[in-house]
Design a protein around this motif. Structure first.
Motif, PDB file in Angstrom:
ATOM      1  N   ASP A 197      -6.748  -4.940  10.593  1.00  0.00           N
ATOM      2  CA  ASP A 197      -7.337  -4.722  11.917  1.00  0.00           C
ATOM      3  C   ASP A 197      -8.809  -4.322  11.856  1.00  0.00           C
ATOM      4  OD1 ASP A 197      -6.276  -2.315  10.727  1.00  0.00           O
ATOM      5  OD2 ASP A 197      -6.812  -1.285  12.585  1.00  0.00           O
ATOM      6  N   LEU A 198      -9.337  -4.075  10.635  1.00  0.00           N
ATOM      7  CA  LEU A 198     -10.746  -3.726  10.475  1.00  0.00           C
ATOM      8  C   LEU A 198     -11.595  -4.898  10.003  1.00  0.00           C
ATOM      9  CD1 LEU A 198     -10.435  -0.225   8.757  1.00  0.00           C
ATOM     10  CD2 LEU A 198     -11.035  -0.696  11.142  1.00  0.00           C
ATOM     11  N   ILE A 199     -10.968  -5.997   9.635  1.00  0.00           N
ATOM     12  CA  ILE A 199     -11.717  -7.158   9.134  1.00  0.00           C
ATOM     13  C   ILE A 199     -12.396  -7.880  10.295  1.00  0.00           C
ATOM     14  CG2 ILE A 199     -11.552  -9.378   7.949  1.00  0.00           C
ATOM     15  CD1 ILE A 199      -9.215  -8.252   6.353  1.00  0.00           C
ATOM     16  N   ILE A 200     -13.710  -7.968  10.234  1.00  0.00           N
ATOM     17  CA  ILE A 200     -14.490  -8.660  11.266  1.00  0.00           C
ATOM     18  C   ILE A 200     -15.080  -9.945  10.716  1.00  0.00           C
ATOM     19  CG2 ILE A 200     -16.467  -8.463  12.836  1.00  0.00           C
ATOM     20  CD1 ILE A 200     -16.117  -5.434  12.768  1.00  0.00           C
ATOM     21  N   ILE A 201     -15.539  -9.913   9.478  1.00  0.00           N
ATOM     22  CA  ILE A 201     -16.204 -11.050   8.845  1.00  0.00           C
ATOM     23  C   ILE A 201     -15.687 -11.189   7.420  1.00  0.00           C
ATOM     24  CG2 ILE A 201     -18.341 -10.878  10.208  1.00  0.00           C
ATOM     25  CD1 ILE A 201     -19.525  -9.346   7.759  1.00  0.00           C
ATOM     26  N   PRO A 202     -15.911 -12.347   6.775  1.00  0.00           N
ATOM     27  CA  PRO A 202     -15.622 -12.433   5.336  1.00  0.00           C
ATOM     28  C   PRO A 202     -16.453 -11.401   4.577  1.00  0.00           C
ATOM     29  CG  PRO A 202     -15.959 -14.622   6.263  1.00  0.00           C
ATOM     30  CD  PRO A 202     -16.330 -13.636   7.340  1.00  0.00           C
ATOM     31  N   ALA A 203     -15.860 -10.819   3.549  1.00  0.00           N
ATOM     32  CA  ALA A 203     -16.505  -9.711   2.833  1.00  0.00           C
ATOM     33  C   ALA A 203     -17.892 -10.074   2.314  1.00  0.00           C
ATOM     34  CB  ALA A 203     -15.611  -9.256   1.689  1.00  0.00           C
ATOM     35  N   ASN A 204     -18.092 -11.297   1.860  1.00  0.00           N
ATOM     36  CA  ASN A 204     -19.391 -11.671   1.280  1.00  0.00           C
ATOM     37  C   ASN A 204     -20.522 -11.674   2.310  1.00  0.00           C
ATOM     38  OD1 ASN A 204     -18.578 -11.892  -1.375  1.00  0.00           O
ATOM     39  ND2 ASN A 204     -18.012 -14.051  -1.193  1.00  0.00           N
ATOM     40  N   LEU A 205     -20.200 -11.833   3.586  1.00  0.00           N
ATOM     41  CA  LEU A 205     -21.246 -11.791   4.612  1.00  0.00           C
ATOM     42  C   LEU A 205     -21.802 -10.388   4.801  1.00  0.00           C
ATOM     43  CD1 LEU A 205     -20.019 -14.202   7.441  1.00  0.00           C
ATOM     44  CD2 LEU A 205     -21.798 -14.572   5.718  1.00  0.00           C
ATOM     45  N   SER A 206     -21.089  -9.390   4.315  1.00  0.00           N
ATOM     46  CA  SER A 206     -21.581  -8.023   4.450  1.00  0.00           C
ATOM     47  C   SER A 206     -22.829  -7.780   3.602  1.00  0.00           C
ATOM     48  CB  SER A 206     -20.487  -7.020   4.076  1.00  0.00           C
ATOM     49  OG  SER A 206     -20.165  -7.095   2.695  1.00  0.00           O
ATOM     50  N   TYR A 207     -23.152  -8.691   2.660  1.00  0.00           N
ATOM     51  CA  TYR A 207     -24.422  -8.599   1.938  1.00  0.00           C
ATOM     52  C   TYR A 207     -25.597  -8.621   2.916  1.00  0.00           C
ATOM     53  CZ  TYR A 207     -22.595  -9.260  -2.832  1.00  0.00           C
ATOM     54  OH  TYR A 207     -21.970  -9.084  -4.042  1.00  0.00           O
ATOM     55  N   PHE A 208     -25.389  -9.219   4.086  1.00  0.00           N
ATOM     56  CA  PHE A 208     -26.451  -9.320   5.089  1.00  0.00           C
ATOM     57  C   PHE A 208     -26.203  -8.406   6.282  1.00  0.00           C
ATOM     58  CE2 PHE A 208     -25.800 -13.503   3.077  1.00  0.00           C
ATOM     59  CZ  PHE A 208     -27.003 -13.624   2.405  1.00  0.00           C
ATOM     60  N   THR A 209     -24.967  -8.358   6.764  1.00  0.00           N
ATOM     61  CA  THR A 209     -24.696  -7.628   8.007  1.00  0.00           C
ATOM     62  C   THR A 209     -24.900  -6.127   7.878  1.00  0.00           C
ATOM     63  OG1 THR A 209     -22.330  -7.553   7.462  1.00  0.00           O
ATOM     64  CG2 THR A 209     -23.093  -9.379   8.842  1.00  0.00           C
TER      65      THR A 209
END
Length: 263
Positions: free
Chosen positions: A65-77
């Motif tokens: 329920d906490l997943i918003i984006i693929p984990a690798n996109l968090s390098y930018f977000t």
């Protein structure tokens, strides 16, 4: 160490630094959208968009329920999230003072790519040093560190107004505060500075910024510019320069000529 206030560095290749403005706007809007919600909403946003090394490296998993984006996109977000108003204001002030001239030297699209890649490099080094950390990394500091070192490489002798130690106004060449700032980041990562700050993210952004500015800067923009120059019309300005009016020959007067030079 210092607070940047203003630099006497004019735009030469673009009319308006709209990517810099857009990045500031996105950061500010994101902060207020996340901070004005409930504490649960802010926590979920930070966990869902922040960079969590253990999640990215598949050593831990987020609750579905906490997943918003693929984990690798968090390098930018992660770089668009900030913990408090001072965290946001500090990063945006550096972006406001130094970002426009780096955008001018790189061009709009390449500056955006530069900013995002420096942010990603900051997260990468942070995760490389503590790959099993479950604490989310947030803040634009990695990207800002890249901009600082790019400005240092491009315009070391441009005069900037700063508040030294947060209270002493000084107008000094940019290389003095910026080189001290860069050196401070490497010192803190070497001695293991306070854990609330990711010095690794700063250093990752610095390394990426130093490499990328050399690769991406306009060919007609010199590195290590020798001195300040008066402003020249942007490259995309329309129309030819005005033709000077003919000057009639007159007998000399005894009045001194007016000085001519940059403001």
């Amino acid at each position: 160490m210092f607070i940047p206030l203003y630099d006497s560095n004019h735009l030469r290749h673009i009319r308006l630094q709209y990517v810099t403005f857009a990045l500031i706007a996105v950061n500010v809007v994101t902060y207020f959208v996340t901070s004005l919600g409930s504490e649960e909403f802010m926590t979920a946003t930070v966990l869902g968009l922040g960079y969590i090394p253990s999640v990215v490296h598949d050593l831990a998993e987020l609750s579905p329920d906490l997943i918003i984006i693929p984990a690798n996109l968090s390098y930018f977000t992660y770089s668009f999230l900030h913990g408090d108003i001072l965290h946001l204001a500090g990063n945006m002030l550096f972006l406001w003072v130094f970002g426009d001239n780096v955008e001018d030297a790189l061009g709009h699209f390449r500056f955006l790519a530069f900013y995002l890649l420096c942010a990603a490099a900051g997260a990468f080094l942070h995760g490389l040093i503590i790959p099993d950390s479950e604490e989310p990394l947030i803040g634009a500091s990695g990207a800002i560190a890249g901009i600082v070192v790019a400005y240092l490489i491009l315009y070391p002798r441009v005069k900037v107004w700063v508040l030294a130690f947060g209270r002493i106004p000084l107008r000094i060449p940019a290389w003095i505060p910026l080189l001290l700032w860069v050196g401070f980041q490497f010192t803190m990562i070497a001695i293991g500075g306070e854990s609330e700050v990711s010095w690794a993210a700063h250093v990752g952004g610095i390394i990426a910024g130093a490499v990328l500015v050399v690769l991406l800067h306009r060919r007609d923009v010199p590195l290590l510019a020798p001195a300040e120059e008066p402003p020249s019309p942007p490259a995309d300005a329309a129309g030819p320069p005005p033709t000077p009016e003919p000057v009639a020959t007159q007998a000399p007067h005894n009045e001194p000529a007016s000085p001519w030079g940059p403001r």
